[in-house]
Every structure is written in C-alpha cells, then in structure tokens.
Design a protein around this motif. Structure first.
Motif, PDB file in Angstrom:
ATOM      1  N   LYS A   3       0.839  -1.195   0.000  1.00 14.72           N
ATOM      2  CA  LYS A   3       0.000   0.000   0.000  1.00 14.72           C
ATOM      3  C   LYS A   3       0.876   1.248   0.000  1.00 14.72           C
ATOM      4  O   LYS A   3       1.778   1.380   0.830  1.00 14.72           O
ATOM      5  CB  LYS A   3      -0.924   0.019   1.227  1.00 14.72           C
ATOM      6  CG  LYS A   3      -1.891  -1.145   1.318  1.00 14.72           C
ATOM      7  CD  LYS A   3      -2.898  -0.956   2.430  1.00 14.72           C
ATOM      8  CE  LYS A   3      -3.928   0.083   2.039  1.00 14.72           C
ATOM      9  NZ  LYS A   3      -5.030   0.174   3.040  1.00 14.72           N
ATOM     10  N   ILE A   4       0.586   2.165  -0.936  1.00 13.19           N
ATOM     11  CA  ILE A   4       1.363   3.393  -1.082  1.00 13.19           C
ATOM     12  C   ILE A   4       0.402   4.578  -1.148  1.00 13.19           C
ATOM     13  O   ILE A   4      -0.636   4.517  -1.820  1.00 13.19           O
ATOM     14  CB  ILE A   4       2.233   3.362  -2.364  1.00 13.19           C
ATOM     15  CG1 ILE A   4       3.195   2.174  -2.334  1.00 13.19           C
ATOM     16  CG2 ILE A   4       3.005   4.671  -2.529  1.00 13.19           C
ATOM     17  CD1 ILE A   4       3.956   1.982  -3.633  1.00 13.19           C
ATOM     18  N   LEU A  21       4.610   9.448 -12.018  1.00 15.20           N
ATOM     19  CA  LEU A  21       5.099   8.706 -10.865  1.00 15.20           C
ATOM     20  C   LEU A  21       4.178   7.539 -10.533  1.00 15.20           C
ATOM     21  O   LEU A  21       4.641   6.443 -10.207  1.00 15.20           O
ATOM     22  CB  LEU A  21       5.212   9.643  -9.659  1.00 15.20           C
ATOM     23  CG  LEU A  21       5.613   8.983  -8.329  1.00 15.20           C
ATOM     24  CD1 LEU A  21       6.990   8.330  -8.425  1.00 15.20           C
ATOM     25  CD2 LEU A  21       5.574   9.997  -7.190  1.00 15.20           C
ATOM     26  N   TYR A  22       2.876   7.743 -10.628  1.00 16.09           N
ATOM     27  CA  TYR A  22       1.936   6.660 -10.354  1.00 16.09           C
ATOM     28  C   TYR A  22       2.152   5.505 -11.340  1.00 16.09           C
ATOM     29  O   TYR A  22       2.110   4.331 -10.953  1.00 16.09           O
ATOM     30  CB  TYR A  22       0.487   7.141 -10.452  1.00 16.09           C
ATOM     31  CG  TYR A  22       0.198   8.435  -9.737  1.00 16.09           C
ATOM     32  CD1 TYR A  22       0.949   8.850  -8.633  1.00 16.09           C
ATOM     33  CD2 TYR A  22      -0.836   9.266 -10.152  1.00 16.09           C
ATOM     34  CE1 TYR A  22       0.681  10.035  -7.978  1.00 16.09           C
ATOM     35  CE2 TYR A  22      -1.118  10.453  -9.500  1.00 16.09           C
ATOM     36  CZ  TYR A  22      -0.350  10.835  -8.427  1.00 16.09           C
ATOM     37  OH  TYR A  22      -0.616  12.015  -7.786  1.00 16.09           O
ATOM     38  N   SER A  23       2.362   5.869 -12.596  1.00 17.03           N
ATOM     39  CA  SER A  23       2.627   4.856 -13.621  1.00 17.03           C
ATOM     40  C   SER A  23       3.884   4.061 -13.289  1.00 17.03           C
ATOM     41  O   SER A  23       3.920   2.829 -13.414  1.00 17.03           O
ATOM     42  CB  SER A  23       2.761   5.528 -14.989  1.00 17.03           C
ATOM     43  OG  SER A  23       3.168   4.607 -15.986  1.00 17.03           O
ATOM     44  N   ALA A  24       4.925   4.772 -12.847  1.00 17.56           N
ATOM     45  CA  ALA A  24       6.186   4.096 -12.524  1.00 17.56           C
ATOM     46  C   ALA A  24       6.021   3.167 -11.327  1.00 17.56           C
ATOM     47  O   ALA A  24       6.515   2.023 -11.333  1.00 17.56           O
ATOM     48  CB  ALA A  24       7.268   5.137 -12.238  1.00 17.56           C
ATOM     49  N   CYS A  32       0.312  -3.537  -5.901  1.00 15.41           N
ATOM     50  CA  CYS A  32       0.154  -2.638  -4.763  1.00 15.41           C
ATOM     51  C   CYS A  32      -1.138  -1.834  -4.890  1.00 15.41           C
ATOM     52  O   CYS A  32      -1.666  -1.631  -5.993  1.00 15.41           O
ATOM     53  CB  CYS A  32       1.350  -1.700  -4.634  1.00 15.41           C
ATOM     54  SG  CYS A  32       1.310  -0.261  -5.715  1.00 15.41           S
ATOM     55  N   HIS A  33      -1.650  -1.375  -3.763  1.00 19.00           N
ATOM     56  CA  HIS A  33      -2.804  -0.484  -3.717  1.00 19.00           C
ATOM     57  C   HIS A  33      -2.261   0.940  -3.620  1.00 19.00           C
ATOM     58  O   HIS A  33      -1.604   1.285  -2.636  1.00 19.00           O
ATOM     59  CB  HIS A  33      -3.677  -0.812  -2.503  1.00 19.00           C
ATOM     60  CG  HIS A  33      -4.902   0.031  -2.411  1.00 19.00           C
ATOM     61  ND1 HIS A  33      -6.139  -0.390  -2.857  1.00 19.00           N
ATOM     62  CD2 HIS A  33      -5.089   1.289  -1.925  1.00 19.00           C
ATOM     63  CE1 HIS A  33      -7.026   0.575  -2.641  1.00 19.00           C
ATOM     64  NE2 HIS A  33      -6.409   1.611  -2.083  1.00 19.00           N
ATOM     65  N   LEU A  34      -2.537   1.755  -4.639  1.00 17.77           N
ATOM     66  CA  LEU A  34      -1.987   3.106  -4.703  1.00 17.77           C
ATOM     67  C   LEU A  34      -3.085   4.136  -4.496  1.00 17.77           C
ATOM     68  O   LEU A  34      -4.030   4.221  -5.285  1.00 17.77           O
ATOM     69  CB  LEU A  34      -1.301   3.344  -6.052  1.00 17.77           C
ATOM     70  CG  LEU A  34      -0.727   4.743  -6.294  1.00 17.77           C
ATOM     71  CD1 LEU A  34       0.380   5.058  -5.292  1.00 17.77           C
ATOM     72  CD2 LEU A  34      -0.193   4.875  -7.715  1.00 17.77           C
ATOM     73  N   ASP A  35      -2.970   4.909  -3.424  1.00 16.51           N
ATOM     74  CA  ASP A  35      -3.891   6.010  -3.148  1.00 16.51           C
ATOM     75  C   ASP A  35      -3.191   7.338  -3.363  1.00 16.51           C
ATOM     76  O   ASP A  35      -1.954   7.434  -3.239  1.00 16.51           O
ATOM     77  CB  ASP A  35      -4.384   5.952  -1.702  1.00 16.51           C
ATOM     78  CG  ASP A  35      -5.345   4.805  -1.448  1.00 16.51           C
ATOM     79  OD1 ASP A  35      -5.966   4.317  -2.410  1.00 16.51           O
ATOM     80  OD2 ASP A  35      -5.458   4.380  -0.280  1.00 16.51           O
ATOM     81  N   VAL A  55      -8.739   7.811  -4.277  1.00 14.58           N
ATOM     82  CA  VAL A  55      -8.454   9.246  -4.272  1.00 14.58           C
ATOM     83  C   VAL A  55      -9.053   9.870  -3.018  1.00 14.58           C
ATOM     84  O   VAL A  55     -10.249   9.734  -2.750  1.00 14.58           O
ATOM     85  CB  VAL A  55      -9.027   9.948  -5.519  1.00 14.58           C
ATOM     86  CG1 VAL A  55      -8.770  11.449  -5.444  1.00 14.58           C
ATOM     87  CG2 VAL A  55      -8.426   9.368  -6.795  1.00 14.58           C
ATOM     88  N   MET A  56      -8.215  10.537  -2.239  1.00 16.37           N
ATOM     89  CA  MET A  56      -8.664  11.355  -1.112  1.00 16.37           C
ATOM     90  C   MET A  56      -8.464  12.816  -1.483  1.00 16.37           C
ATOM     91  O   MET A  56      -7.528  13.140  -2.229  1.00 16.37           O
ATOM     92  CB  MET A  56      -7.871  11.011   0.153  1.00 16.37           C
ATOM     93  CG  MET A  56      -8.129   9.615   0.676  1.00 16.37           C
ATOM     94  SD  MET A  56      -7.187   9.251   2.193  1.00 16.37           S
ATOM     95  CE  MET A  56      -5.560   8.971   1.527  1.00 16.37           C
ATOM     96  N   THR A  57      -9.329  13.677  -0.977  1.00 17.82           N
ATOM     97  CA  THR A  57      -9.248  15.076  -1.376  1.00 17.82           C
ATOM     98  C   THR A  57      -9.347  16.006  -0.176  1.00 17.82           C
ATOM     99  O   THR A  57      -9.885  15.647   0.877  1.00 17.82           O
ATOM    100  CB  THR A  57     -10.365  15.446  -2.379  1.00 17.82           C
ATOM    101  OG1 THR A  57     -11.635  15.336  -1.733  1.00 17.82           O
ATOM    102  CG2 THR A  57     -10.324  14.548  -3.601  1.00 17.82           C
TER     103      THR A  57
END
Length: 352
Positions: A3-4, A21-24, A32-35, A55-57
């Motif tokens: 998780k990142i 960066l998200y793509s990389a 992984c779980h990417l937020d 997505v958190m805002t």
C-alpha cells in the motif's frame, strides 16, 4: 510494497504531471494499492487513471472548524490504512503530519528550503534533494522519489497519463457537429492563471488567420475567469475582423470542464497555447503543439512531449528572473515573441 500513498496538493498541471510517478510505481509494484491525496478541484484530471486505486481530497473552499474536522478525519484514515510508504511531493504541513501519523516504514519528502526544520524532517524517513531550479523537469523531480524504492528513476521514460472518458468524447463530437466543425481543427487556449504568462491578443489573432489559411477550423477555450474570458473574446473579435478563409471559428471560453477539454484535445489536429494546465494536457495526449513561454522555469515546466515546440520570450528580449515575478501584476511578459517566430514554429511542427 502492498500500500502506497502519494500526496500532491498543488494546481491542476502539477497533479497531471505527478501521474508519471503513479505509472512508474504501478509498473514496479503491479499488485500494490496506490492512493493519492489531492485538492478536490483537481480530481477530474485523474478520472479513469488505471494506476490509481483510491483518491482522497481536501476542499480548499472548506474553512475553519469544518476543515479541521476533515483533516483530522484524514489523519485517522491514513493511520488505519497502514501504508507501507507515504510520498509527500509538496510543502503543505498537512502532508508532513499525515506522513508522521501514518507510521509507514517508508516516508519520503521532497526537500523544500522553507520547510528546513527538524519537526518537518523528522516526519519522514528519507529526503529527496532536487537539483538547482531549472535543471530538471517537474516529471523528473517527482520520479526522483523512486530511488528510495530501489528503482532507478532514469531507467525508463515515464509520461503523464490522461484518459478522456467515453461520455465526454461523445459530448465533444456532438458539440463540434452542432457548430459545423467537421474537419481537422486546432484548439487554442491563450490564457493562463497569471497574466504574465500570456501573449498579445492581436498576435494570437494573426495565428488564427494563419491556421485558417491552412484549412483548419479553430476552437478557442479558456477558464471562466473574467480576465481570461475578456482576453478570449478580444482574440475572437480581432480574428473575425481579419480573414478566416472560409473556416469556422468558435469560442467556448468559460464553458469547458476539464474532462470535456481533454476529450476535445484528444480529437484536435494541433494545440497552441501558453504555460498552463491545458498545455500539459495536450502533452499527455501527445497532441502536436506549440507552447509560448515567458519568465517561468522553462526546463521545469515545458511540455513533457517529443511532439511539442517551445517558443521562449527570453530568446527575443530580456526577461525578469522567475523568482522575482509579482503574480498580481497584470503585465503580459511574452510581448517580445514575434508573430513570425510562432507561425514558423507552427508550420514546422505541423510538417514534422
């Protein structure tokens, strides 16, 4: 890495550039779980992004106690998520507090001089020290975080990701049909958040005439900001006073949502504009473009694309240092760019 969390609390263009960066990260940690945590108004740029799981805002319009409650809720949510890594790409204190409170084993900061304080640094486990301003692109600066994941950031060229959604593609097609734009068209976005980044209205009108002579219809866009609307209307008026060579010119200033703009960009033949979020959107979509720059850090903010030409005002006259600009000053600082240089760049890019 399971998780990142990546925190990018900045403007629209900055958020779009961070998608490389998200793509990389997803390329190296596919399971992984990417937020991500971003400002609420920038969320349309991440719609449909295949590398983001959540997505958190933060709503910048939220003030006082309501804002405090929301950010406390974020702290609890991040702690509960048990992230393996938190990456904070900007300088907001809430990002440092989230990183500290997360207790993630890997917590990465991007060094910022004004945050060179013990409490700030102790919120993180690793620090990325960028090169001097102007020596790296914003995409490259974000990717420098990869080194702390054991990844060579120079091993592959990663690009920002923008995915126009089907419903907006259909809307764009219908809007163009309604105004009689059935041929290849050029999208021109002449405005920017700050007037100092803008070119002269009459010269944009000359570019419109040049492009219509080449057989292109023209779509003008801008944000709903009154200054930008006035600028775009004047360019439209000047263009209509000149020769449009039988082509169609439409002004959709102030009426474009970002998702609809992305859809329009994906269907245009060419893009002309200044240093702004739509410029980065065109680059992410690999649309051929000419981008006009003034006293910005050009190497840091130029279009991240091999399909773009930059025309820099500093090549034609003196410019103030980027750090000395008063963003409240309405003076346009691209006046030194001659029309002929832009028209030549357009012709060369269209021919390439």
């Amino acid at each position: 890495m399971q998780k990142i969390l990546v925190i990018k609390l900045r403007h629209h263009g900055d958020v779009l550039l961070s998608t490389a960066l998200y793509s990389a990260l997803k390329g190296h940690f596919p399971n992984c779980h990417l937020d991500v945590l971003i400002y609420k108004e920038t969320t349309p740029l991440l719609e449909g992004n295949p590398h983001i799981d959540g997505v958190m805002t933060i709503d910048r319009k939220m003030k006082g106690l309501k804002r405090i409650r929301h950010e406390l809720g974020l702290l609890l949510k991040v702690r509960k998520a048990r992230y393996d890594a938190v990456v904070h790409l900007t300088d907001q204190w809430i990002g440092a507090l989230l990183a500290r409170f997360s207790r993630a084993p890997l917590r990465i900061e991007m060094f910022v001089a004004k945050r060179d304080r013990p409490f700030w640094h102790h919120s993180f486990t690793h620090c990325v020290t960028p090169p001097p301003r102007g020596q790296a692109h914003a995409v490259e600066l974000n990717l420098m975080c990869l080194q702390h994941f054991g990844i060579d950031p120079k091993g592959k060229r990663y690009s920002p990701v923008l995915i126009p959604q089907d419903r907006y593609l259909a809307q764009a097609t219908e809007k163009l049909k309604q105004v009689g734009v059935n041929s290849p068209f050029v999208l021109i976005h002449p405005a920017a958040r700050w007037p100092f980044k803008c070119w002269e209205d009459d010269r944009f009108a000359q570019a419109v005439s040049h492009l219509t002579q080449k057989g292109f219809d023209i779509v003008l866009t801008c944000s709903p900001d009154p200054v930008e609307l006035a600028m775009t209307r004047r360019i439209e008026d000047l263009s209509r006073q000149a020769e449009l060579h039988g082509r169609t010119l439409v002004n959709w200033g102030g009426s474009m949502s970002l998702p609809l703009l992305a859809a329009l960009l994906s269907g245009c033949r060419f893009y002309l504009g200044v240093d702004s979020a739509p410029m980065h959107m065109a680059a992410a979509l690999n649309v051929p473009q000419v981008a006009l720059f003034g006293p910005s850090w050009v190497n840091e903010w130029r279009p991240w694309s091999h399909n773009a030409t930059v025309v820099y005002a500093g090549d034609y006259g003196p410019l103030p240092h980027p750090d000395s600009i008063n963003t409240e000053d309405p003076t346009r600082l691209l006046a030194a760019i001659p029309t002929e240089a832009v028209l030549k760049a357009i012709d060369e890019r269209l021919a390439s």
